[in-house]
Structure formats: structure tokens, C-alpha cells
Enzyme design. Structure first.
Site, short mmCIF file in Angstrom:
data_model
loop_
_atom_site.label_atom_id
_atom_site.label_comp_id
_atom_site.label_asym_id
_atom_site.label_seq_id
_atom_site.Cartn_x
_atom_site.Cartn_y
_atom_site.Cartn_z
N CYS A 16 0.99 -1.17 -0.04
CA CYS A 16 -0.03 0.07 0.05
C CYS A 16 0.93 1.26 -0.03
CB CYS A 16 -0.98 0.00 1.22
SG CYS A 16 0.03 -0.04 2.80
N CYS A 19 2.90 1.79 3.24
CA CYS A 19 4.20 0.87 3.23
C CYS A 19 5.44 1.70 2.49
CB CYS A 19 4.12 -0.54 2.56
SG CYS A 19 2.81 -1.30 2.93
N CYS A 114 22.76 12.42 -46.84
CA CYS A 114 23.84 12.44 -47.12
C CYS A 114 24.64 12.37 -45.96
CB CYS A 114 24.46 13.32 -48.09
SG CYS A 114 24.20 15.07 -46.97
N CYS A 117 24.78 15.34 -43.70
CA CYS A 117 23.49 15.40 -42.94
C CYS A 117 24.05 14.48 -41.55
CB CYS A 117 22.44 14.61 -43.31
SG CYS A 117 21.94 15.06 -45.14
N ASP A 530 -27.11 1.19 -52.72
CA ASP A 530 -26.74 2.37 -53.62
C ASP A 530 -26.35 1.52 -54.94
OD1 ASP A 530 -26.43 4.87 -54.58
OD2 ASP A 530 -24.18 4.84 -54.21
N ASP A 730 -20.52 3.65 -50.91
CA ASP A 730 -19.14 3.85 -51.01
C ASP A 730 -18.75 4.73 -49.89
OD1 ASP A 730 -19.95 6.19 -51.81
OD2 ASP A 730 -19.26 6.07 -53.87
N ASP A 734 -22.56 9.11 -49.70
CA ASP A 734 -23.33 8.53 -48.99
C ASP A 734 -23.33 8.71 -47.48
OD1 ASP A 734 -24.12 7.21 -51.41
OD2 ASP A 734 -22.42 5.68 -50.95
#
Lengths: 845, 122
Positions: A16, A19, A114, A117, A530, A730, A734
Site C-alpha cells: 500500500c 508501506c 547524405c 547530414c 446504392d 461507397d 452516402d
């Protein structure tokens, strides 16, 4: 004096917060120690103020922790030297902080193209005061940083250098799954060992009792023997049932009660009563001096056995998700600096070129850059036929490259791939609950305390009205009530079936968003389809060009294509495509205007053009003679969409466009109708074409000439008639209708799962997916109902039986051991019944 | 017998109060955490510890769950009000991001509701 040194120690065994705070106070009492103990993370931050005494002080800390009954793992000598030496002794760079939490982190770098970098990134990081070393592997694009620095700071530094860094997903789904399996296996073995302890004592005792051995205390010798057995039983309770008692106590202090509470109370009552019989036999009437140690041990053994079998059975419920996770390859072959290198899947970056050979799985989502092939997408879409792919086509992770070798560019990696999203969606849906489970939830919340009350009431009734030995009957009935009641069966009834059902649906390419969608889908009475893209392929083609004047077909097509090039309508695209196929060039259109629900107008080569339906012609006052009208009606009756083309106010041609019906639409619609579902078609087409298409596919009800915004109105009309409406579309035009319907089904294009407005996504174009989705939902719902019914009946019948309701009539009182076996079996039955769903097969089609 | 019956009835009353009617007072709530604290919840021995979490209203929060309980029941975590559900791997920390919430009490639990905790948003 040296500078302070800090370290973090794990602390195991704290029960707990109290403790933790007590331990903190005592640790702080050690000279030169500043400690902060955290209960939640089970650890202590220890600052040793004088590092010259580091070893001795650390030893005192560890000893104190162990003296207090907790466990810790002190850092190894090596770690201690590396991680905790004071700053001036640590590095020639003099960069280590006094209080260091040195760690090594690995990140992925994006945008580095490269070697310079690499230098730039490394320099930027190495310039940070808290970084000891930053090193980048250019080939793998990984960055390894050692130091007391947070990931955030590393990412920001890399970003300020002009690149991007992100954390690697160290724990992939697959790793997590492996770990889960390993943990479950360990737990299973632990439970089996505990079961052996329980039954090891319980079975011989019970056999002794059944063979007529007295389970009563009648002499001093009996007392000594039963005391010994009682103590052995206590040991069994400790080794094999500790988890029940700790769980029960923890729940109790949290004002909660669960299955542990019932088991702990039941076995505890039986054991305590037996110990009273052994220690103070005179406190009880002679007939009541019966011991129940065998019941205690048997119950613990049986329930551990039940839990172990349940763990195994539960493992099988997540088979579908395991299969999906297994689709993801572990490595990818990327081309960097002209060389092929095999790297871990989580190191693949966006825009990486990835090479895939025949027979290999696609590692991440991407677009084909080189080569052509066929890809088996069946594992995701359920579509058995391999799909042809060439340059520019999209491919998705987890599918299998069948024939050719390809190079593709990664467009979605890591958690963004379609497969990762599918896995996520399935996981989320598996954990969601359909409304049918809510009643069980409400009952669960009150269940355990109610059983405790019934148990006390039952004991009181036996004590007040029961025959002698009433106290023994009271103990038996109270214990049996506590043990037989099974909140788990009730709690497991819904989630287990949803877990298997949603997974099963995913296997056939049906993604169910949540439990509610699953339940609603099982109740659908009307399905609105549809037409375009749902019943038909959604790829219309020009089938007839009927010239009314002297113009030739190509001239007509060229003019109409010029007019329609500005339109995004699928029919317009069909005409433009047809012109392109014939190699016809288009001219510039001016004053273009789309007239909703009718067609388009514009000026091409100084000619005023109108192209659209009959309504457009009549509104513009363009004469359509009877012969032309007949031709158009004939086209419509052949399920083609006729459109009229007028030049400078005169009808010039009738063009028919036809959208081919999907191969299996007819059989799928038949399947739906066979299941008693009213199938209705929606289309913007004219009445005659709609009728022809409907007839072809076997639909008797249809709404024609419906404008996009009217679709949701039609859904509402059906709902007003009392129908539970499924709407299939689709997912783009819709969206409102899909959202309004009781269940919105979006037909995915291949593996596009980013359809947010739908409740259920069908990953392949076939309408059989609809019938499959409904069938899986129905099977799952009926499985849930069976589970709930079983769990309710079990408890409703079992509890009164255990309380002794049959005793006055038949002299029957249930043994707590039988109750223990019944309880262990009840939740196992629920999980096994849910597992039956794994065998479910959508109808062959 | 009278005493036994009385004890029985007191026990029943205690059960009703302890499990259903009890509501933690402010002092006990404060034991859980202070608003703005990093919240770590241990999933162990059949409970969430702490099980009452104080969070600030209208502010997104992150809660870390550390699962030590090997029982498969402990593996699933559900926040029904926010449609959040997640798997808690064993012996690992799982972060749950919660949206800004209005004042009130929101439950979180395992799939069977045997493990239960509350978010108290103030």
C-alpha cells in the site's frame, strides 16, 4: 566531499501507499541518503549525497529495504560505475550531470540523405550538455544517443538541425503477442501447480470421506490428526490460494467485491469452522463436529483448474487477431544509396524504396515504382483472386506478392499502414460491448454483495429453522452459496463472444466498428443498396452512340468529351475515357455549368452544347422526337443509362453508358432475401434504367432519380415504416445516409479502411460481404444470448439449490465441493461456447 | 439465537453500506493523487491501485497503467464513457490518453467489471 549520486531501485512487495511512505521515512534516516519511494511504480529514487561512501551507503539502503520485508535488485557494479559516478570522474568531455540517469535511446531519422547530414545531426546532439554520445547509422537511418536527455529534446534538436526524428516502436504487435502468450503460459503453469496442491490434499481427504471414513472430531486423537490436516490445509490455502485471499482483501479495502471475495469467504468459512471444531469441539453440538478441510482444498484446486483451462480457452478467442498480426513481415529490403539492405520493419521510413520478390509479403503500404506483378490480398479482403498491380498502383502491407519482382515507394509505415489500422480497429471492436451486455453489466455490479447477503440469510434461516445439527447445515449452505455463484460466467458471456465474432468477421474481410454495430447488424430487416459501385462495378463504359443527325460517332464523342472533361461525375469520366481510348483529342470548353440532377452545359468551338437526361432536354425546350425517345427507352430497358446530346438547341445524339453489374451481386442479393431481408435499390438513374438493373439482380423495390441529398430521406422513410435499415454505399457521397441508417455499410475499394462514416466496412467489393457480416452478427448475437442465458440460469438455479431450497422436500443439500466444480465449469463453458464461433463459416458462395 | 440473528443482520447492513452506499470523502480521495500529478495505476491482485483518480475538468489527461496481475481478466481496460479500450501487457506501462472531461465521476474497469476504478473530475 564528492558530488551526490542518484539511482533508482525497484522495490517489490509493497502492499500500500502507507508501506511506501513508511519505507521512505526509514530510508531517509540513513545518513547522507535522500529517498523518495513511489508505490505506484514500485521504485525508490535514492540520492546518495556523498559518493565517496557510495558502496557502503548503497549496501545500507539495500539491507534496510530487505529488512523491511521487501525485495530490491541493486545495480550491478558495472552499472553503478557507469551510471552513477560523479561528474568530474566520468568523462573527459565533462558532460555528465551530477545526478545522472544515463540511458541509451534509439530513434529513427527522416530526411537525412547524405553523409554531411549525419555529421550535422551528430554535432547538434553532441553539443547538448547532457549527451555523452550521439551516433547515427546512415544506412539504417538510426540514431543512438547515450546520456541523461529526454527523447523530446533529442527530437527537437534533430528538428532544429533540419531533419525529423521519431521513436522506434520497440514493442511491435507481434512482440507484444509473444510476450502475452509467454505470460499466459506461465500463468497457466502456475495455476496448474496450485491446482495440484489443492487436489493433492483434497482428493485423498474426499476419497477417505466417501469410503466411510469419519470426518468428525470425537476423540483427542481425532483432534490431533485433524489439527495436523487443518494446518496442512492452511499451507495449501497459502500456496495454492494466496491470490484469492490477497485479491479479496484488496478489493474489500477498495469497497469492491469480486470472484476472489466469494472464494476467499467460502473457503475461509469452511476452514475456520473446521478449525473451531478441532480446537474447541465442545463449543458445538456433537453432531455438528464435522470438518470441511477436504472442501476447502478441493475448491481451491478445482477453481485453479477452471482458471487454468479458461486461460487456455481464452487464448484461442484471440486467434483472428493473432493471424492478422502474423501477416506483418519482420523485415523489409530497402534500397538506400543504391544498395539493398535488410532492415527491421519499424525502421522503414516514408518514401523508402522497397524491393519485394515473388512469394514475399509486402512489408509496408506503398505505390509501385517499378515492375508489375499480381498480389494476393485475400488475407485482408477475403477476395480470392490475385489482383494485378503495375506502376502507380497501391499495395498494402501483409499481402503476398505472387508473380513479379517489384520496387515500391513506402507511403504508409508503422502504425499508419492499412494492416496496422485494421488490427487496431479489430482490437478496439473486440473490447467494445453491444447493448445486450449492459444488463449483465448492471447485474455484475451488484452480484457479489448480493450473494454475500444471500449466504448470510441462508445461514440464518438454517440456524433458526434447520434441523440438527443446524450450525453445520448453516455453514455448509453459506459456503456452498458463496462458492457456486459465478460472476465470471456472467461477466465473460458477452465479451468472449464479441471477441471471437469480431475476429471471425475480420477473417472474411468484414470490419465491424463496435459492439453496437454488431448487434444492430443482426437485426436488420431492410437493406438499402446504392446502385453505382455497390451493385455495379462503379466503372461505367460507353456502350452506344446513336447519332440523330449526320455527325459520325467520333465527332459526337469528341464534342461530349470536351464538354465533360470538366466534370467529375462517373458517367462523364466514362465518356472521356472512351474518347481517350479512341485517341480523340478534346477542345476547350467555355461557360461550363453542371445542372444538378439533369446534366451539363457549355460552349465548345462556338457551339452551345447540352448533355444530360430527358429532363434537361425538356427544360431547355429541345425537341426529342418519338423515334429518339423509343431508342432511349430501349437502351434503358437494357439496364443502360441513355443521355441526350444537343448542339445549338437541336438533338444530335443519344449516348448510352452502362455500368456492369458485379459478377456475384445477383447471388449475394438472393442470399440477403433468403434471410428475410427486404432489399431496396437506390439510384440517381432514370426509372427505366433503374427498373432494368433491379430486374437483372432480382430486386423488386427501388427508388430511381434520387438526388444524393435525398438518400438519407429514403432511409428515414424506411425507418418510419418500422424497418431496421442497413445502408450500403461507397462512404463518400452516402455519408449522411450511412450515418442515419441503423447500420451503415461502406464498401471498401480494396483495402481502404479509412471509411469513418460507416459502422461496418467491407474490405472487398462483393455484396456477399453484407450477407457474411449479417450472418456473423447473427451467429455472435445468438452465441451471446446462449452464454447470458446459461450464466443467468446457472446462477438463478444454482444459488437457491446451494442454499438448500430442496432440502425440505427431498432432503438434498449440495456439497461445497460440487459447487466448486460447478463454478469452475460454468465460466469454462461460457468461454468454450464462445470458441464454438470460431467454427462458424459464412455460407459458401 | 437472538444475538446470532442480530449479528447476521448487522453483517448484511454492513455489506450494503460498504459496497453500495459508501462514498469516499475528500480526504480519502486526496490519498489517490493531486490534480496535475502524474497518475500511475498499478493493476495487481484483483484491483486498480489507486482506484479513485482525481483529474482536472476540461483538460486532457494521461494515465499510466502498470499491470502486474497475470490474470487475463486484468488484461483489458475499458473506459466505457469515452469508448476507450486497450490491452494492458503484463509488467509493462501502458499510457492511456483521456480527452478533456466535464466534471463528474467516470468508471473504468476490466472486461468483466471485476476490476473497477473511478475518475473523479473536479
Amino acid at each position: 566531499m564528492s558530488l551526490p549520486t542518484s539511482l533508482k531501485l525497484p522495490i517489490y512487495g509493497m502492499a500500500c501507499k502507507g508501506c511506501a511512505s513508511k519505507l521512505q521515512t526509514e530510508l531517509n534516516a540513513i545518513t547522507k541518503v535522500n529517498a523518495k519511494v513511489d508505490f505506484a511504480s514500485e521504485s525508490a529514487e535514492i540520492v546518495i549525497e556523498d559518493s565517496s561512501d557510495y558502496d557502503a551507503t548503497l549496501k545500507s539502503v539495500v539491507i534496510l529495504i530487505e529488512q523491511k520485508g521487501y525485495k530490491t535488485t541493486p545495480p550491478s557494479q558495472q552499472d553503478t560505475v557507469n551510471n552513477n559516478l560523479p561528474a568530474q570522474e566520468k568523462s573527459s568531455k565533462d558532460k555528465s550531470p551530477a545526478s545522472s540517469q544515463v540511458q541509451t535511446q534509439e530513434l529513427l531519422v527522416e530526411g537525412a540523405s547524405c553523409a554531411s547530414c549525419v555529421n550535422k545531426i551528430e554535432k547538434a546532439l553532441n553539443d547538448l550538455p547532457d549527451v555523452q554520445q550521439a551516433q547515427m547509422n546512415f544506412a539504417l537511418r538510426t540514431l543512438t544517443v547515450t546520456g541523461d536527455v529526454s527523447e523530446d529534446i533529442i527530437i527537437k534538436t534533430v528538428q532544429s538541425a533540419g531533419y525529423n526524428a521519431k521513436s522506434t516502436d520497440n514493442a511491435s504487435d507481434e512482440q507484444l503477442l509473444d510476450e502475452k502468450e509467454e505470460a499466459e503460459q506461465k500463468y497457466y503453469q502456475k495455476l496448474m501447480t496450485q491446482m495440484k496442491f489443492g487436489l493433492g490434499l483434497g482428493v485423498p481427504l474426499m476419497v477417505y470421506g466417501l469410503m466411510g471414513g469419519p470426518m468428525t472430531v470425537n476423540s483427542t486423537m481425532d483432534r490431533a490428526v485433524w489439527l495436523l490436516i487443518g494446518l496442512v490445509c492452511a499451507a495449501v490455502m497459502y500456496f495454492a490460494g494466496k491470490h484469492f485471499y490477497i485479491g479479496a482483501w484488496r478489493s474489500f479495502v477498495n469497497h469492491n467485491a469480486n470472484m476472489d471475495t466469494l472464494i476467499a469467504l467460502g473457503t475461509g468459512t469452511a476452514w475456520l469452522y473446521s478449525m473451531v471444531v478441532v480446537i474447541y469441539p465442545l463449543a458445538l453440538p456433537e453432531m455438528a463436529r464435522h470438518v470441511y478441510f477436504e472442501a476447502t482444498a478441493m475448491i481451491i484446486g478445482l477453481i485453479n483448474l477452471g482458471l487454468a483451462l479458461e486461460v487456455k480457452a481464452r487464448g484461442r478467442t484471440s486467434e483472428a487477431i493473432q493471424r492478422l498480426i502474423g501477416l506483418q513481415p519482420k523485415t523489409a529490403r530497402v534500397i538506400r544509396d543504391g544498395k539493398d539492405i535488410d532492415i527491421n520493419i519499424d525502421q522503414v521510413l516514408l518514401n523508402d524504396l522497397v524491393r519485394v520478390r515473388p512469394g514475399e509479403r509486402i512489408p509496408v503500404d506503398g505505390k509501385v515504382d517499378e515492375g508489375k506483378t499480381t498480389i494476393d490480398e485475400s488475407m485482408l479482403t477475403g477476395e480470392p483472386m490475385p489482383v494485378k498491380k503495375s506502376i502507380g498502383d497501391e499495395i498494402v502491407a501483409g499481402t503476398i506478392n505472387k508473380s513479379g519482382s517489384i520496387i515500391f515507394r513506402a507511403t504508409r509505415v508503422g502504425k499508419d499502414t492499412a494492416l496496422a489500422q485494421i488490427i487496431n480497429m479489430v482490437k478496439r471492436a473486440q473490447n467494445s460491448k453491444p447493448p445486450i451486455g449492459r444488463l449483465a453489466d448492471i447485474i455484475s455490479a451488484y452480484f457479489v454483495p448480493t450473494i454475500m447477503i444471500i449466504s448470510i440469510t441462508s445461514a440464518l434461516i438454517w440456524l433458526n429453522f434447520g434441523p440438527d445439527p443446524s450450525v453445520a447445515f448453516a455453514v455448509v449452505s453459506a459456503t456452498t452459496v458463496l462458492i457456486i455463484a459465478c460472476p465470471c460466467a456472467l461477466g465473460l458471456a458477452t465479451p468472449m463472444s464479441v471477441m471471437v465474432g469480431v475476429g471471425k468477421a475480420a477473417e472474411v474481410g468484414v470490419l465491424i466498428r463496435n459492439g453496437e454495430a454488431l448487434q444492430s447488424a443482426s437485426k436488420i430487416t431492410a437493406m438499402v443498396l446504392d446502385k453505382t459501385g455497390t451493385i455495379t462495378l462503379g466503372k461505367p463504359k460507353v456502350t452506344d452512340v446513336h447519332s440523330v443527325n449526320s455527325m459520325v460517332d467520333d465527332q459526337i464523342l469528341q464534342l461530349v468529351a470536351s464538354l465533360e472533361i470538366a466534370s467529375e461525375h462517373p458517367l462523364a469520366q466514362a465518356i472521356v475515357e472512351s474518347a481517350n481510348e479512341k485517341g480523340l483529342s478534346t477542345d476547350k470548353v467555355e461557360h461550363f455549368n453542371a445542372i444538378t440532377g439533369q446534366g451539363v452545359e457549355g460552349v465548345v468551338l462556338d457551339k452551345r452544347l447540352f448533355f444530360g437526361n430527358y429532363k434537361l432536354m425538356s427544360e431547355q425546350g429541345i425537341n426529342v422526337n418519338k423515334e429518339s425517345l423509343d431508342i432511349s427507352q430501349k437502351m434503358a430497358s437494357e439496364a443502360k443509362t441513355p443521355m441526350f446530346f444537343a448542339i445549338d438547341g437541336e438533338l444530335a445524339a443519344i449516348i448510352a453508358v452502362s455500368d456492369p453489374i458485379k459478377e456475384d451481386s445477383i447471388s449475394a442479393i438472393k442470399r440477403l432475401q433468403k434471410n428475410g431481408i427486404r432489399v431496396i435499390m437506390l439510384t440517381g438513374d432514370n426509372q427505366a434504367t433503374a427498373k432494368a438493373v433491379a430486374q437483372k439482380v432480382g430486386i423488386t423495390e427501388f427508388f430511381a432519380e434520387v438526388l444524393p441529398e435525398e438518400k438519407s430521406q429514403k432511409v428515414a422513410e424506411l425507418q418510419a415504416q418500422g424497418e431496421i435499415v442497413g445502408m450500403t454505399g461507397d462512404g463518400i457521397n452516402d455519408a449522411p445516409a450511412l450515418a442515419l441508417a441503423n447500420v451503415g455499410f461502406a464498401i471498401g475499394t480494396g483495402t481502404d479502411v479509412a471509411i469513418e462514416s460507416s459502422d461496418i466496412t467491407l474490405m472487398r467489393g462483393s455484396l456477399h460481404g453484407l450477407a457474411d457480416a449479417i450472418a456473423v452478427s447473427k451467429a455472435t448475437l445468438s452465441n451471446i444470448k446462449q452464454n447470458l442465458f446459461g450464466a443467468f440460469i446457472y446462477n438463478v438455479a444454482g444459488v437457491p439449490f446451494a442454499a438448500g431450497i430442496l432440502f425440505p422436500f427431498f432432503g438434498l443439500l449440495l456439497s461445497p465441493v460440487i459447487a466448486g466444480a460447478a463454478m469452475a465449469l460454468s465460466s469454462l463453458t461460457v468461454v468454450s461456447n464462445a470458441n464454438r464461433l470460431r467454427l462458424f463459416k459464412a455460407q459458401d458462395h | 439465537m437472538l444475538i446470532i440473528n442480530f449479528v447476521g443482520i448487522v453483517l448484511i447492513a454492513f455489506i450494503v453500506w460498504w459496497f453500495w452506499l459508501y462514498s469516499p470523502n475528500n480526504k480519502q480521495k486526496k490519498l489517490a493523487n493531486n490534480i496535475g500529478d502524474e497518475v500511475n495505476i498499478m493493476v495487481q491482485d484483483g484491483v486498480y491501485q489507486p482506484s479513485n483518480i482525481i483529474l482536472k475538468a476540461n483538460t486532457p489527461s494521461v494515465i499510466k497503467f502498470i499491470r502486474k496481475d497475470p490474470s487475463p481478466c486484468a488484461a483489458t481496460l475499458i473506459f466505457p464513457d469515452f469508448e476507450i479500450s486497450d490491452e494492458l501487457p503484463l509488467n509493462k506501462t501502458t499510457e492511456i490518453s483521456l480527452p478533456p472531461m466535464e466534471k463528474g465521476k467516470y468508471v473504468f474497469h476490466c472486461s468483466m467489471q471485476m476490476y473497477k476504478g473511478y475518475l473523479v473530475v473536479e
